[in-house]
Design a protein around this motif. Sequence first.
Motif, mmCIF file in Angstrom:
data_model
loop_
_atom_site.group_PDB
_atom_site.id
_atom_site.type_symbol
_atom_site.label_atom_id
_atom_site.label_comp_id
_atom_site.label_asym_id
_atom_site.label_seq_id
_atom_site.Cartn_x
_atom_site.Cartn_y
_atom_site.Cartn_z
ATOM 1 N N LEU A 1 19.219 64.491 -34.444
ATOM 2 C CA LEU A 1 18.802 65.877 -34.258
ATOM 3 C C LEU A 1 17.658 66.188 -35.208
ATOM 4 O O LEU A 1 17.717 65.809 -36.389
ATOM 5 C CB LEU A 1 19.958 66.835 -34.557
ATOM 6 N N LYS B 1 27.204 73.931 -30.983
ATOM 7 C CA LYS B 1 28.022 73.281 -32.018
ATOM 8 C C LYS B 1 29.505 73.440 -31.680
ATOM 9 O O LYS B 1 30.266 72.486 -31.692
ATOM 10 C CB LYS B 1 27.733 73.912 -33.390
ATOM 11 N N SER C 1 30.681 71.297 -28.987
ATOM 12 C CA SER C 1 30.717 69.856 -29.294
ATOM 13 C C SER C 1 31.933 69.460 -30.130
ATOM 14 O O SER C 1 32.179 68.279 -30.357
ATOM 15 C CB SER C 1 29.449 69.453 -30.055
ATOM 16 N N CYS D 1 29.937 63.580 -29.571
ATOM 17 C CA CYS D 1 28.671 64.130 -30.064
ATOM 18 C C CYS D 1 28.925 65.384 -30.897
ATOM 19 O O CYS D 1 28.152 66.337 -30.844
ATOM 20 C CB CYS D 1 27.737 64.433 -28.902
ATOM 21 N N ILE E 1 28.646 68.005 -33.442
ATOM 22 C CA ILE E 1 27.577 68.374 -34.384
ATOM 23 C C ILE E 1 27.976 69.610 -35.182
ATOM 24 O O ILE E 1 27.129 70.347 -35.673
ATOM 25 C CB ILE E 1 26.237 68.621 -33.655
ATOM 26 N N VAL F 1 26.260 70.305 -38.492
ATOM 27 C CA VAL F 1 24.793 70.447 -38.594
ATOM 28 C C VAL F 1 24.434 71.928 -38.669
ATOM 29 O O VAL F 1 25.005 72.746 -37.945
ATOM 30 C CB VAL F 1 24.107 69.818 -37.361
ATOM 31 N N TRP G 1 24.066 62.412 -34.510
ATOM 32 C CA TRP G 1 25.450 62.706 -34.165
ATOM 33 C C TRP G 1 26.246 61.418 -34.169
ATOM 34 O O TRP G 1 25.660 60.372 -33.958
ATOM 35 C CB TRP G 1 25.591 63.518 -32.889
#
Lengths: 135, 414, 688
Positions: free
Chosen positions: C454, C501, C504, C509, C511, C514, C527
């Motif tokens: 990312l 987010k 996910s 994956c 994230i 993040v 990820w």
Amino acid sequence: MERIKIDRSKCIGCLGCVTACIVSHDSFDAKNRVVIDTKHAYAPIFCRHCDEPECVYTCMTGAMSKDRKTGFVNYNKEHCASCYMCIMGCPYGVLKSDDKTHKEIMKCDMCQHREDGPICIEKCPMQAITLEEVI
Amino acid sequence: MKYVIIGASAAGISGVKRIREIDPNAEIILISKDEYIYSRCILHHYISGKRTLDQLNFVSPNFIEEYNINWLKGEEVIKVDSDQKFVVTNSNKKISFDKLLIASGSHVNIPQSLKILKAATNVVGLHNLDDCEKIMYLAKYANNIVIIGAGLIGIDAISGLLNLEDKNLTIIERCSHLLPLQLDTESSSTYENAFAQRGVKQYYNAIIKKIGITKSKHIIEIILSNGELLNCDLLIIASGVRPNVAFLEGSGIEVDYFGLVIDEYGQTSCKDIYGAGDVSGRRPIWSVAVKEGIIAGSNMAGVRKHMTDFFASKSTMNFFDIPTLSLGNTLLGSDEYEIEVEKDQDGNYKKIIHKDGKIYGAILQGDLSYSGVLTQLIALKIDVSRIKKSLFKINYADFFHQTKDFEFDYEEET
Amino acid sequence: MIQSTCNICSLACNMDFYVEDNEITKVVPSKNYPVNKGFSCIKGLMLGKQQTVYKTSPLPKLRDEYGEMVELSWEGMYDYLAAELLRIKEQHGGDSIAGISTGQMPLEEMALFSHVMRNFLRGHVDGNTRLCMATSVVAYKQSFGFDAPPYTLNDIELSDTIFLIGANPIVAHPILWDRIRQNKNKKLIVIDPRRSETAEKADFHYAIKGKSDIFLFYGLANLLIERDAIDKNYIEEHTENFEEFKNLVKDYTSEVVCEKTGLSKNDLDNMVDLIANGENVSFWWTMGINQSYEGVRAAQSIINLALMTGNIGRAGTGPNSITGQSNAMGSRAFSNTAGLYGGGDYDNPSRRKAVCDALEITDDQLIDKPTLPYNAIIEKINAGEIKALWVVSTNPRHSWANNETFQEAIKKLELFIVQDLYDDTDTSIEAGVFLPVVSGLKKTGTYINTERRLSAMRPVLKKEEHEKSDYEVFLGVGKALGMGNLLDLWETPKDAFELMKKCSKNMPCDITGVTYEALEGTPGIQWPFKEGMILEADERRLFEDDQYYTPSKKAKFMFSTPAENPLPTSKEFPYILNTGRDTVGQWHTQIRSREITLAEDSYPKEAYIYINPKLAKKFNIEDNEKFEVYSINGHKSQFAAKYSESVTENQLYAPIHYIETNTLTPSVYDPFSKEPSFKTTPVSISKI
């Protein structure tokens, strides 16, 4: 002196040399170019640092000068008056002014600021340009 | 070997350099009226204040020491004795030589028709540093400045003066537009408009009928043939140059209508005496002077080198950050030649005049990138008919050839 | 200085933009960014030129009754579009509305576009990513249980044996090639029907016949098994279906494979030696594998090789798909097209619940089926079933396979919206509604590159009056449509990122760890990165723990008996047309790369095609002479001949940068991925 030898048959027009030149000089414009001819064959057009440099002869400020020791044709942008006589003078159409201010002449300096010499040679994936010693 | 060089501008300095490069032990004496080494072509930047005197220097600051030159500055050669091989200067110095290079340059020509001006106090050319100083001094007190001649020097002068505030600037030109030798009406109008925007009055197709001058030899007005009266308290003459050859009278060195006569090795009619640059009165441009200096210097120092036919019909200009390039004969008409024009919205203008595969003239305004190839095509009269692309796109790829030392040339195709 | 992401190829290099007075003074490849480490290709370096050479008015345009495009205010346009879209939905249902999106825009914009188009309008949205990495997506998903490219780019520097399959990084991914060159102790094997630039520089080049790849890899598998050069332990512990695979490949003897591929027995043995003797063997493929009538199984035949030799989950190994576009991965994971936001199928109740919870919507507000794929959208437009099409930042009139079919489709639409940086693309000139948007230089968002990294796109320049980002346009249309509180959580790209987010969470994956801040001016984050994790390395690969995403946690050997070529060469069409990228300075349909003025003299303006001189001479075609190529799809194009020994006598290679090329490609797709078969079209040629 050293000169960049060009092997056209190996060039693939990837512009790695052009990119490298811009990056090496922390610039936004390149001092070399790659063009195609009428038959679509690539031709890297790089400054030759001529033995009889027209750009030096036409320069009325002394900004272009031939270094007697290295053989390189050096360009001093501080001294340049941006009269463009060198652009007109270069028989091989190597020169142009920079894309933004049009004050600086885009002129190969053989990456004299780098210990390893011209970065374009390092980045060419096809070894179409190589550094050779000439008399 | 003892070399004497007269003149410290493009030709003289190039000659000096070349001699020193070939002969490290030579005694080199450089004699010049100029007390500084400076480039005549950028004097307008001095007037405008863009450059200092040091910044007019076109060689390295320690050039004289580096090249081990004995420089007699501020000295004017008034006589050459070609038999006894010596020159005499205005301070009565007698200097002998083995080889002499005459690169004494040129001076502003005041046309015969304006003879009256020779004695005037407020008239000046633009050719050397003294002229600049004089213009800058007089301009301080002048409100109405008139320039005669809209050629390269006239335009240089006016662009140098534009920085001064509250001055009425006027330009008078005999021809129909600005830079008549270099530009067509389309490209000159770009500059004419730019000047007009900055308040410069311009008279084209204009002939001076009368100049009003006071008893104290001060010009006050100019009357044009159409009767228009222009106030004038500083007149700048920019209508051409003549070679500095007066001091050669009686020397036996051949001088013709144009100026000093030199052969393809740069030698004059006298053995061991060479000439280079504007003094020949033939091709008064910087690059030719440099190359003639190199050739003369070379032959003087014993390395044979001859002149090729230097292509002198070329110039670039860059006023108001609008670059323009003029090559070859730009005045050829469409009756006999093919003329191709390309314009874009960013103000780029390109014109190429050609016939039967050869290019005879070109004007580029705006983008001049990589245009040196055009110069070469015109100068060498290279046939481009085999190249199947727009003339504006021609580049060196179609002529590409490397010599054994990896230089480029135009000798053969690959 | 602002660090941002190059939104062109799938490496998604980072660049430092220097700006003064809202003007870019300089662009420098970011030194601290692990992908490109202070270098880039010409496209990245010239990103600052976007929308400076070709400029489009910032106001939207509508085609009037005389066929002229007239400008509207943005508000007026939003209202118009909302009314039209609602009218069409009302009359023909949500299935009559479709969008074609792109792998070039931030994932937040993709997510919002699909929220409007799919969740609210109940339409279909596919992306131009269907043209490039759909095959790898399906291949990974079937083999690993999730679309999970296992590698980190550094693996190519750590590998001692590198196979590049249908990949030409010297041209297509120059920075990847730079990294291969950094690897001084490697053997490089290129498998490509064409002697590409990369093949030229390889230690070994195997020029197999077009689309004989699957035979080759089945054959290699067979030889490795025969030689006992396989990792039995790994197979036993971490894979499924091996015995069945073994059973299948035993039919692919060297004799069969040599005949199919055109290689010699010696070539096969040498490849087996290279795989068997390599400590860290890696396999990298791109479009030569993906763009095929049999791409998924071909990709899996490569994955199988890596699995059976244990070349996965370790440094310098992996079956590694290099994708095409900068945000191909963002589109795979967060576009709500083929799968739910964050992954998972539309009929998976627990995933549906997780996504609904994350978005704070009810189950009936979440679309209940995957999108129709690109080809089906075009087919249904031509069949009169789809009435409205919204194309976003892609140029299908040029790039779609058999591109005349797209031209036909346009005529049948009631509403044809094109949203792009430029109003003069082959597609936007046909638009009924044109929505101008700003380039990535003025946008905020997140990209996920080919190695799952990312990175941040941050505005380098301020928007000027009337200028809109894609995000703002989607939001504007959504509000005009009356989505109301369905958009409350979507006000900014950052809001959308927070939603993604949440979606996910607990997925491969993931994230959730993040943040926007952690992506700014940093090396980016690959990820998975769960909330609470500490980022210990900037280069992370998957499956180091040998745990796959399947229910059994084991990787699956996936295979089928190779399919018959649906379009073999024939007497009438005896030559094979291959297509692909040709120069570094050109990008896809050239729309964006035409602004790279430094490159424009380095490639021809008109279409050309590589042809072996021997073939050309048979037809009396000179070098650079224009000639005609007839395709089995019924269309013909003219190209200038470019003589080259890089193609064999029965093969031609046409750059995809010219519209003439995809006029000739057929409407043939992989059965699983629906990716078009761009690489092997039967053609004939003739002198004009």
